[in-house]
Design an enzyme around this catalytic site. Structure first.
Site, mmCIF file in Angstrom:
data_model
loop_
_atom_site.group_PDB
_atom_site.id
_atom_site.type_symbol
_atom_site.label_atom_id
_atom_site.label_comp_id
_atom_site.label_asym_id
_atom_site.label_seq_id
_atom_site.Cartn_x
_atom_site.Cartn_y
_atom_site.Cartn_z
ATOM 1 N N GLU A 1 0.832 -1.211 0.000
ATOM 2 C CA GLU A 1 0.000 0.000 0.000
ATOM 3 C C GLU A 1 0.861 1.255 0.000
ATOM 4 O O GLU A 1 0.522 2.242 -0.673
ATOM 5 C CB GLU A 1 -0.971 -0.006 1.179
ATOM 6 N N HIS B 1 1.921 2.154 -3.424
ATOM 7 C CA HIS B 1 0.900 2.863 -4.216
ATOM 8 C C HIS B 1 1.040 4.375 -4.062
ATOM 9 O O HIS B 1 0.793 5.127 -5.006
ATOM 10 C CB HIS B 1 -0.512 2.466 -3.768
HETATM 11 ZN ZN ZN Z 1 -2.563 -2.691 -4.719
#
Ligand code: ZN
Length: 157
Positions: free
Chosen positions: A131, A134
């Site tokens: 995450e 990202h």
């Molecule tokens: Zn992802």
């Protein structure tokens, strides 16, 4: 709460760097609620704001122990390695082998602006790294060893 439209690989927004959240406003709280609902609807273990088209440093994670909301997360320690299958809501129906740290420490704010430090191992460490990537405009497909393979819905992360 509402389910948001998930951006898929190939959408240029997924390759952009997200901005720090300066203040937890009511709008940010709505976004966080919607991100949680969207993550659960898609059976994901994590979701980052750019995946719903918002370039802010917010991620939500649930590896089965309840929701964790991280605003402005920063990984401050990484130890060991783990190699395993990884998937992404933005790359539906696919998975691939990725090597990640096995143990991380992350600092972040929650949805109330409280500061936390959290240690995560194994799947939680993997989800935190995935995450946080990202937020830098990185996707796990960049790190895959040996290519992507198809998965059925039940096997998806
Ligand atoms: Zn992802």
């Amino acid at each position: 709460m509402a389910i948001r439209n998930v951006r898929l690989e190939g959408d240029p927004i997924l390759r952009k760097k997200s901005k720090e959240v300066k203040e937890i406003t009511p709008k940010i709280r709505v976004l966080i609620d919607d991100m949680l609902e969207t993550m659960y609807e898609k059976d994901g273990v994590g979701l980052a704001a750019p995946q719903v088209g918002i370039l802010k440093r917010i991620v939500v994670i649930d590896v089965g122990d309840g929701p964790i909301v991280m605003v402005n997360p920063r990984i401050v320690r990484e130890e060991g390695t783990q190699t395993g299958d990884e998937g992404c809501i933005s790359v539906p129906g696919k998975a691939g082998q990725v090597t990640r740290p096995n143990d991380v420490t992350v600092r972040f704010m929650d949805e109330n602006g409280e500061h936390y430090e959290l240690d995560g191992t194994e799947l939680l460490a993997r989800a935190i790294c995935h995450e946080c990537d990202h937020l830098e405009g990185k996707l796990y497909v960049d790190l895959v060893e040996g290519g992507l393979h198809e998965v059925t819905a039940e096997e998806e992360e």
